[in-house]
Design an enzyme around this catalytic site. Structure first.
Site, PDB file in Angstrom:
ATOM      1  N   HIS A   1      -2.473  -2.402  -9.444  1.00 33.73           N
ATOM      2  CA  HIS A   1      -3.311  -1.715  -8.845  1.00 33.73           C
ATOM      3  C   HIS A   1      -4.706  -2.680  -8.744  1.00 33.73           C
ATOM      4  O   HIS A   1      -5.067  -3.084  -9.572  1.00 33.73           O
ATOM      5  CB  HIS A   1      -3.855  -0.301  -9.152  1.00 33.73           C
ATOM      6  CG  HIS A   1      -4.486   0.313  -8.327  1.00 33.73           C
ATOM      7  ND1 HIS A   1      -5.774   0.398  -7.953  1.00 33.73           N
ATOM      8  CD2 HIS A   1      -3.944   1.447  -7.471  1.00 33.73           C
ATOM      9  CE1 HIS A   1      -5.945   1.279  -6.832  1.00 33.73           C
ATOM     10  NE2 HIS A   1      -4.738   1.972  -6.618  1.00 33.73           N
TER      11      HIS A   1
ATOM     12  N   HIS B   1       0.802  -1.104   0.050  1.00 33.18           N
ATOM     13  CA  HIS B   1       0.144  -0.108  -0.097  1.00 33.18           C
ATOM     14  C   HIS B   1       0.804   1.357   0.034  1.00 33.18           C
ATOM     15  O   HIS B   1       1.665   1.593  -0.934  1.00 33.18           O
ATOM     16  CB  HIS B   1      -0.852  -0.201   1.077  1.00 33.18           C
ATOM     17  CG  HIS B   1      -1.913   0.876   1.534  1.00 33.18           C
ATOM     18  ND1 HIS B   1      -2.383   1.784   0.234  1.00 33.18           N
ATOM     19  CD2 HIS B   1      -2.923   1.198   2.295  1.00 33.18           C
ATOM     20  CE1 HIS B   1      -3.424   2.490   0.754  1.00 33.18           C
ATOM     21  NE2 HIS B   1      -3.549   2.216   1.893  1.00 33.18           N
TER      22      HIS B   1
ATOM     23  N   ASP C   1       2.638   5.510  -6.833  1.00 34.84           N
ATOM     24  CA  ASP C   1       3.964   5.146  -6.079  1.00 34.84           C
ATOM     25  C   ASP C   1       5.055   5.196  -6.843  1.00 34.84           C
ATOM     26  O   ASP C   1       6.267   5.165  -6.341  1.00 34.84           O
ATOM     27  CB  ASP C   1       4.001   4.156  -5.073  1.00 34.84           C
ATOM     28  CG  ASP C   1       2.820   4.186  -4.157  1.00 34.84           C
ATOM     29  OD1 ASP C   1       1.819   3.341  -3.985  1.00 34.84           O
ATOM     30  OD2 ASP C   1       2.880   5.134  -3.273  1.00 34.84           O
TER      31      ASP C   1
HETATM   32  C1  SDX Z   1      -1.499   1.977  -3.242  1.00 33.48           C
HETATM   33  O1  SDX Z   1      -6.154   0.712  -3.318  1.00 33.48           O
HETATM   34  C2  SDX Z   1      -5.814   1.844  -3.392  1.00 33.48           C
HETATM   35  O2  SDX Z   1      -6.504   2.416  -3.749  1.00 33.48           O
HETATM   36  C3  SDX Z   1      -4.357   1.960  -3.018  1.00 33.48           C
HETATM   37  C4  SDX Z   1      -3.719   3.195  -3.455  1.00 33.48           C
HETATM   38  C5  SDX Z   1      -4.196   4.568  -2.606  1.00 33.48           C
HETATM   39  O3  SDX Z   1      -4.245   5.614  -3.154  1.00 33.48           O
HETATM   40  O4  SDX Z   1      -4.894   4.270  -1.507  1.00 33.48           O
HETATM   41  O5  SDX Z   1      -3.859   3.305  -4.861  1.00 33.48           O
HETATM   42  C6  SDX Z   1      -2.170   3.368  -3.084  1.00 33.48           C
HETATM   43  O6  SDX Z   1      -1.285   1.149  -2.540  1.00 33.48           O
HETATM   44  C7  SDX Z   1      -1.194   1.673  -4.657  1.00 33.48           C
HETATM   45  C8  SDX Z   1      -0.353   0.139  -4.801  1.00 33.48           C
HETATM   46  C9  SDX Z   1       1.091   0.561  -4.292  1.00 33.48           C
HETATM   47  N1  SDX Z   1       1.658  -1.068  -4.211  1.00 33.48           N
HETATM   48  C10 SDX Z   1       2.526  -1.404  -5.160  1.00 33.48           C
HETATM   49  O7  SDX Z   1       2.954  -0.636  -5.956  1.00 33.48           O
HETATM   50  C11 SDX Z   1       3.209  -2.838  -4.541  1.00 33.48           C
HETATM   51  C12 SDX Z   1       3.355  -3.828  -5.798  1.00 33.48           C
HETATM   52  N2  SDX Z   1       1.797  -3.964  -6.413  1.00 33.48           N
HETATM   53  C13 SDX Z   1       1.153  -5.179  -5.997  1.00 33.48           C
HETATM   54  O8  SDX Z   1       1.605  -5.729  -4.699  1.00 33.48           O
HETATM   55  C14 SDX Z   1      -0.473  -5.340  -6.327  1.00 33.48           C
HETATM   56  O9  SDX Z   1      -0.164  -5.165  -7.642  1.00 33.48           O
HETATM   57  C15 SDX Z   1      -1.373  -4.673  -5.446  1.00 33.48           C
HETATM   58  C16 SDX Z   1      -1.164  -4.929  -3.969  1.00 33.48           C
HETATM   59  C17 SDX Z   1      -1.326  -3.028  -5.753  1.00 33.48           C
HETATM   60  C18 SDX Z   1      -2.856  -5.166  -6.069  1.00 33.48           C
HETATM   61  O10 SDX Z   1      -2.784  -6.423  -5.821  1.00 33.48           O
HETATM   62  P1  SDX Z   1      -4.109  -7.367  -6.152  1.00 33.48           P
HETATM   63  O11 SDX Z   1      -5.118  -6.456  -6.785  1.00 33.48           O
HETATM   64  O12 SDX Z   1      -4.277  -8.255  -5.255  1.00 33.48           O
HETATM   65  O13 SDX Z   1      -3.360  -8.038  -7.327  1.00 33.48           O
HETATM   66  P2  SDX Z   1      -2.803  -9.503  -6.957  1.00 33.48           P
HETATM   67  O14 SDX Z   1      -1.943  -9.333  -6.142  1.00 33.48           O
HETATM   68  O15 SDX Z   1      -4.066 -10.414  -7.188  1.00 33.48           O
HETATM   69  O16 SDX Z   1      -2.132  -9.750  -8.526  1.00 33.48           O
HETATM   70  C19 SDX Z   1      -2.820 -10.081  -9.804  1.00 33.48           C
HETATM   71  C20 SDX Z   1      -1.729 -10.935 -10.667  1.00 33.48           C
HETATM   72  C21 SDX Z   1      -0.805 -11.952  -9.899  1.00 33.48           C
HETATM   73  O17 SDX Z   1      -0.397 -12.647 -10.995  1.00 33.48           O
HETATM   74  P3  SDX Z   1      -1.261 -13.983 -11.292  1.00 33.48           P
HETATM   75  O18 SDX Z   1      -1.595 -14.716  -9.751  1.00 33.48           O
HETATM   76  O19 SDX Z   1      -2.657 -13.792 -11.847  1.00 33.48           O
HETATM   77  O20 SDX Z   1      -0.390 -14.761 -12.197  1.00 33.48           O
HETATM   78  O21 SDX Z   1      -0.844  -9.859 -10.819  1.00 33.48           O
HETATM   79  C22 SDX Z   1       0.678 -10.190 -10.434  1.00 33.48           C
HETATM   80  C23 SDX Z   1       0.079 -11.042  -9.230  1.00 33.48           C
HETATM   81  O22 SDX Z   1       1.264 -11.933  -9.192  1.00 33.48           O
HETATM   82  N3  SDX Z   1       1.247  -8.650  -9.680  1.00 33.48           N
HETATM   83  C24 SDX Z   1       2.392  -8.376  -9.803  1.00 33.48           C
HETATM   84  C25 SDX Z   1       2.303  -7.281  -9.396  1.00 33.48           C
HETATM   85  N4  SDX Z   1       1.349  -6.732  -8.959  1.00 33.48           N
HETATM   86  C26 SDX Z   1       0.558  -7.940  -9.349  1.00 33.48           C
HETATM   87  N5  SDX Z   1       3.235  -8.991 -10.573  1.00 33.48           N
HETATM   88  C27 SDX Z   1       4.404  -8.390 -10.551  1.00 33.48           C
HETATM   89  N6  SDX Z   1       4.774  -7.157  -9.914  1.00 33.48           N
HETATM   90  C28 SDX Z   1       3.725  -6.663  -9.327  1.00 33.48           C
HETATM   91  N7  SDX Z   1       3.730  -5.114  -9.195  1.00 33.48           N
END
Ligand code: SDX
Length: 430
Positions: free
Chosen positions: A308, A267, A365
């Site tokens: 996201h 997050h 971010d």
């Molecule tokens: C913020 O919710 C909000 O609005 C948050 C926010 C706000 O203003 O409040 O926008 C701020 O928190 C932005 C997000 C910051 N976090 C990151 O940058 C961390 C990296 N991103 C992730 O961990 C992830 O993308 C999330 C947590 C942001 C979203 O997670 P989800 O929606 O639960 O997605 P998921 O984990 O289910 O991933 C879906 C797929 C998976 O692969 P498969 O199982 O389908 O094969 O996408 C892959 C994940 O492995 N994936 C990534 C990835 N993010 C998702 N693979 C590599 N790198 C990534 N960053």
């Protein structure tokens, strides 16, 4: 409300139940499952609440597919260009843009609530000097209920309003004090003759021995980042504030819980994690390896700043921040090799089928850390910046929830996977 319904038929019993559809002014409809368990005996199963609308809210609207973000109906790019953080805070709290007199009164009230209780300095000094500023912020904000007993009656709208004002006003003061304590500098008091963001920068960087030379570009850039981070619908930290708020807890405890939730690298902690990731990658020639590693589920490595839960298109905030990053670094004549790494990483990832198929785009971010770095904000303060900005969103949602007749204490259920009932046995039988 809508007069439409959906029917669910249980193939085991062939019984059909009907549920109302709920609609808002914008966005997808929802099935009101309030009576699901009573009518069918079933619960829903939705880890992470990815398909669950937790409340009705009029504060922020996001269209993840179209990359749209509205604060009280105003597009984020218009607010970024024409407004300022304090006006956006007023808008989030009150639902309308203020006229000059209302804004001046709001700004004056915030300005005169920026001091923190002197005893809070002792609280900060109780931390070890190398404590993470988020730990100090979380603990200090939670302690505010011990100082402000006149804003603890949650049934009194004026006390709720004043608590919201105090949190917005004091967050920068306490954040700057935590930073100064961590580097062994004396705390600087808020100066009422400065605007909200300039005042914060002075509390962060001014030393007693000489006046702070501050470029207006820096204050403008930070004000813009605060606007972009102010609110974002039912994100994890805002949902945390709402869940804690649903128990009737005081606003300082609610916002401290939001700070704790924001800290996670998935997050708000992502901005700090992005910079560490870019530094680890080190050079644009290494981005291919990083992308391959991020695609390998066993690596445990993710591209921080990508992906996201809601945006399956470019995060509109990331687009604004990306442009601002290039301009600011040029204006400040900063040549940061990590920007080259970030741009190379973005280019490779956006062409890679793994990211394209999963609609993983740079989020808010990804570039913000590079800007904070150019503004000489230390890395461990990046998520604190996010918390200062998001306080306006958190308290706006907290105030809204207290006026919502549908608010009930949050209490999700579960799918139990543990042991069936069994009798206790003594040591001799184990
Ligand atoms: C913020 O919710 C909000 O609005 C948050 C926010 C706000 O203003 O409040 O926008 C701020 O928190 C932005 C997000 C910051 N976090 C990151 O940058 C961390 C990296 N991103 C992730 O961990 C992830 O993308 C999330 C947590 C942001 C979203 O997670 P989800 O929606 O639960 O997605 P998921 O984990 O289910 O991933 C879906 C797929 C998976 O692969 P498969 O199982 O389908 O094969 O996408 C892959 C994940 O492995 N994936 C990534 C990835 N993010 C998702 N693979 C590599 N790198 C990534 N960053």
């Amino acid at each position: 409300m809508s007069d439409k319904t959906v029917q669910i038929t249980d193939s085991a019993t062939n019984k059909t139940a009907t549920f109302p559809i709920v609609t808002g002014t914008l966005g997808p409809p929802a099935i009101d499952i309030g009576k699901l368990n009573k009518e069918t005996g079933y619960f829903t199963f939705d880890p992470g609440f990815a398909a669950t609308a937790a409340a009705r809210s009029a504060i922020t609207f996001i269209d993840g597919d179209a990359g749209v973000l509205l604060y009280r109906g105003y597009p984020i790019d218009q607010l970024a260009k024409q407004s300022n953080f304090l006006e956006v805070s007023y808008l989030l709290l009150n639902g309308q843009l203020p006229d000059k007199a209302k804004f001046s009164a709001f700004e004056d009230e915030i300005t005169h609530h920026t001091m923190m209780h002197e005893a809070l300095k002792n609280f900060l000094h109780g931390f070890h000097h190398d404590a993470h500023p988020m730990a100090m912020l979380c603990g200090s904000i939670a302690s505010l209920s011990a100082f402000y007993h006149d804003t603890l009656d949650m049934d009194d709208p004026e006390q709720r309003r004043l608590a919201a004002i105090r949190l917005i006003a004091k967050m920068p003061t306490i954040a700057a004090a935590a930073y100064r304590y961590s580097i062994g500098w004396p705390i600087r008091y808020p100066r009422n003759n400065l605007d909200y963001v300039t005042r914060f920068l002075h509390m962060m960087f001014e030393v007693p021995s000489e006046p702070l030379q501050l470029s207006p570009i820096v204050a403008k850039a930070l004000d813009l980042l605060f606007i972009l981070h102010a609110d974002h619908e039912q994100n994890a930290s805002t949902s945390t504030v709402r869940l804690v708020g649903s128990t009737g807890a005081n606003p300082y405890a609610c916002v401290a819980a939001g700070i704790a939730a924001l800290w996670g690298p998935a997050h708000g902690g992502a901005n700090e994690a992005v910079l560490k990731m870019l530094a680890q990658i080190g050079d644009a020639k290494n981005v291919g390896k990083a992308v391959e590693k991020a695609k390998d589920k066993n690596s445990g490595f993710r591209l921080m700043g990508f992906g996201h839960r809601v945006y399956k298109n470019f995060d509109p905030r990331a687009t604004i921040i990306r442009d601002m990053c290039h301009k600011l670094l040029a204006d400040l004549n900063v040549n940061d090799p990590l920007l080259d790494v970030a741009m190379a990483l973005e280019e490779v990832a956006l062409k890679d089928s793994y990211f394209v198929e999963r609609k993983l785009y740079p989020n808010v971010d990804f570039y913000s850390g590079l800007i904070y770095k150019a503004l000489k904000i230390p890395t461990e303060m990046f998520t604190v910046m996010f918390a200062i900005a998001r306080t306006s969103g958190w308290v706006a949602h907290w105030l809204e929830q207290h006026l919502d007749p549908e608010t009930r204490i949050g209490r999700p259920r579960q799918i139990y996977t543990g042991s069936v009932k069994r009798d206790y046995v003594g040591f001799d039988k184990r």
